[in-house]
Design a protein around this motif. Structure first.
Motif, PDB file in Angstrom:
ATOM      1  N   LEU A   1      46.315  69.308 -60.383  1.00 39.89           N
ATOM      2  CA  LEU A   1      44.983  69.848 -60.127  1.00 39.89           C
ATOM      3  C   LEU A   1      44.697  69.935 -58.633  1.00 39.89           C
ATOM      4  O   LEU A   1      44.076  70.909 -58.166  1.00 39.89           O
ATOM      5  CB  LEU A   1      43.933  68.978 -60.819  1.00 39.89           C
ATOM      6  N   ALA A   2      45.141  68.929 -57.884  1.00 37.15           N
ATOM      7  CA  ALA A   2      44.918  68.951 -56.437  1.00 37.15           C
ATOM      8  C   ALA A   2      45.668  70.107 -55.783  1.00 37.15           C
ATOM      9  O   ALA A   2      45.134  70.797 -54.900  1.00 37.15           O
ATOM     10  CB  ALA A   2      45.347  67.624 -55.828  1.00 37.15           C
ATOM     11  N   LEU A   3      46.898  70.350 -56.211  1.00 36.18           N
ATOM     12  CA  LEU A   3      47.656  71.481 -55.664  1.00 36.18           C
ATOM     13  C   LEU A   3      46.973  72.803 -55.999  1.00 36.18           C
ATOM     14  O   LEU A   3      46.933  73.724 -55.163  1.00 36.18           O
ATOM     15  CB  LEU A   3      49.083  71.472 -56.231  1.00 36.18           C
ATOM     16  N   LEU A   4      46.429  72.905 -57.199  1.00 32.21           N
ATOM     17  CA  LEU A   4      45.758  74.139 -57.601  1.00 32.21           C
ATOM     18  C   LEU A   4      44.447  74.334 -56.847  1.00 32.21           C
ATOM     19  O   LEU A   4      44.174  75.428 -56.322  1.00 32.21           O
ATOM     20  CB  LEU A   4      45.505  74.114 -59.105  1.00 32.21           C
ATOM     21  N   LEU A   5      43.639  73.285 -56.768  1.00 32.89           N
ATOM     22  CA  LEU A   5      42.325  73.409 -56.148  1.00 32.89           C
ATOM     23  C   LEU A   5      42.376  73.296 -54.632  1.00 32.89           C
ATOM     24  O   LEU A   5      41.334  73.368 -53.985  1.00 32.89           O
ATOM     25  CB  LEU A   5      41.390  72.333 -56.712  1.00 32.89           C
ATOM     26  N   ASN A   6      43.559  73.129 -54.067  1.00 25.53           N
ATOM     27  CA  ASN A   6      43.710  73.192 -52.619  1.00 25.53           C
ATOM     28  C   ASN A   6      43.942  74.624 -52.144  1.00 25.53           C
ATOM     29  O   ASN A   6      43.970  74.892 -50.944  1.00 25.53           O
ATOM     30  CB  ASN A   6      44.875  72.298 -52.170  1.00 25.53           C
ATOM     31  N   GLN A   7      44.110  75.527 -53.102  1.00 27.05           N
ATOM     32  CA  GLN A   7      44.303  76.941 -52.777  1.00 27.05           C
ATOM     33  C   GLN A   7      42.937  77.606 -52.542  1.00 27.05           C
ATOM     34  O   GLN A   7      41.906  77.132 -53.028  1.00 27.05           O
ATOM     35  CB  GLN A   7      45.040  77.645 -53.919  1.00 27.05           C
TER      36      GLN A   7
ATOM     37  N   LEU B   1      40.715  79.437 -53.780  1.00 32.53           N
ATOM     38  CA  LEU B   1      40.223  80.039 -55.014  1.00 32.53           C
ATOM     39  C   LEU B   1      38.708  80.225 -54.942  1.00 32.53           C
ATOM     40  O   LEU B   1      37.997  79.443 -54.289  1.00 32.53           O
ATOM     41  CB  LEU B   1      40.580  79.157 -56.214  1.00 32.53           C
ATOM     42  N   ARG B   2      38.212  81.216 -55.640  1.00 33.67           N
ATOM     43  CA  ARG B   2      36.773  81.441 -55.705  1.00 33.67           C
ATOM     44  C   ARG B   2      36.138  80.404 -56.634  1.00 33.67           C
ATOM     45  O   ARG B   2      36.597  80.196 -57.759  1.00 33.67           O
ATOM     46  CB  ARG B   2      36.490  82.846 -56.222  1.00 33.67           C
ATOM     47  N   GLY B   3      35.106  79.749 -56.151  1.00 33.71           N
ATOM     48  CA  GLY B   3      34.399  78.751 -56.948  1.00 33.71           C
ATOM     49  C   GLY B   3      35.139  77.441 -57.106  1.00 33.71           C
ATOM     50  O   GLY B   3      34.888  76.700 -58.060  1.00 33.71           O
ATOM     51  N   ARG B   4      36.060  77.136 -56.165  1.00 36.71           N
ATOM     52  CA  ARG B   4      36.843  75.906 -56.334  1.00 36.71           C
ATOM     53  C   ARG B   4      35.977  74.658 -56.188  1.00 36.71           C
ATOM     54  O   ARG B   4      36.310  73.605 -56.751  1.00 36.71           O
ATOM     55  CB  ARG B   4      37.990  75.869 -55.335  1.00 36.71           C
TER      56      ARG B   4
END
Length: 322
Positions: A119-125, A127-130
């Motif tokens: 999740l951290a790797l994904l939400l470190n991108q 992204l809109r609305g992260r």
């Protein structure tokens, strides 16, 4: 010759009085410093008194209880020596509680860390609305364990729980499962709830670690032809080692003391399949009213945590040196 050597190594006649004067001078100097900083000691005195009464004195009294058959409903509290410790060594239910605790820890901690890292790797991108997603994943962390346990107990309900409803509707299972009453499903059900409630904490800590990694390292690896998975393997994971060790230590220490979800969801059942060390300790203290044996179990858990913490500190030092 030996007499001459002894005389040469012997202190001078005025050395001993000099050392005594130095010790006295040091004590006077320490006393003067304490008196000069007396206001600071007055400020920390309430905290020290509270710590001494409710921690040190309580710890000493608990150790005293381990040598007695101390029932809170009986006036007689005989001294039994080391009998409580001998009973604990031969207590099969205590051994079962240790195995259950190890099972819970070995299942929940790795899953929480792995999902938190993903999740951290994904939400470190970018992204809109992260920010909304980060908040949503972190909300279970700040939700009280009792509330989360009651919610998941309702989800697991065999008659009207949502899990059984959707699994039956999706033709994944033929009949509702008794999640918390089945000896093979009870502990995995508790582990799943614990992972859900703790993955947000791992995500936030991993996010902090990811944002501390210099972006230039990723650029260099990309110029060398490293793909996304290679950059994660050779750059991200090695540089997240201190973060991983921290989460591992905190996760295992917390898992060894698991109690709330066991108490609310399963009460140690079925057939002691979810009885952990702390819950077994609770049973002896507030179900059988034997505070002596409960204190013995508490000190056994304390010894295990002490050994584990020492091992973790050594692991930290090795990681820092490398």
């Amino acid at each position: 010759m030996s007499t001459a050597v002894a005389q040469r190594n012997a202190p001078a006649p005025d050395q001993e009085p000099g050392r005594a004067r130095a010790r006295k001078s040091g004590r006077r100097s320490l006393g003067r410093r304490i008196w000069r900083e007396r206001s600071a000691y007055l400020f920390i005195a309430p905290g020290m008194i509270i710590f001494s009464v409710f921690t040190l004195a309580a710890l000493a009294f608990a150790f005293y209880l381990t040598f007695h058959r101390w029932s809170i409903i009986e006036p007689d509290k005989p001294y039994v020596g080391t009998q409580n410790y001998e009973d604990m060594i031969h207590d099969e239910r205590f051994v079962t509680s240790i195995l259950n605790t190890i099972y819970f820890t070995g299942a929940s901690v790795p899953l929480t860390m792995i999902i938190g890292l993903c999740l951290a790797l994904l939400l470190n991108q970018p992204l809109r609305g992260r920010a909304i997603f980060r908040t949503a994943y972190y909300l279970p962390v700040v939700t009280p364990f009792v509330v989360s346990s009651l919610l998941w107990k309702w989800l697991y309900n065999g008659d009207y729980g949502l899990f059984n409803y959707y699994l039956v509707k999706g033709h994944i299972i033929d009949e509702p499962l008794l999640w918390l009453s089945d000896k093979d499903l009870a502990m995995p059900a508790v582990v799943l709830m614990t992972v859900w409630s703790g993955v947000g904490f791992s995500m936030v800590i991993y996010l902090a670690g990811l944002q501390a990694i210099p972006h230039e390292l990723y650029e260099s690896a990309k110029l060398d032809g490293a793909g996304t998975l290679q950059r994660i393997r050779h750059v991200t994971i090695p540089l997240l080692r201190p973060t991983t060790l921290f989460l591992l230590v905190m996760g295992i220490i917390g898992s060894l003391q698991v109690f709330t979800q066991i108490f609310v969801m399963t009460s140690g059942g079925p057939v002691n399949k979810t009885t952990t060390m702390v819950y077994y300790m609770y049973q002896w203290a507030f179900k059988y009213y034997d505070m002596g044996y409960a204190s013995t179990l508490a000190f056994a858990l304390f010894a295990m945590l002490l050994v584990f913490t020492g091992f973790q500190l050594r692991l930290f030092r090795d990681g820092a040196s490398s």
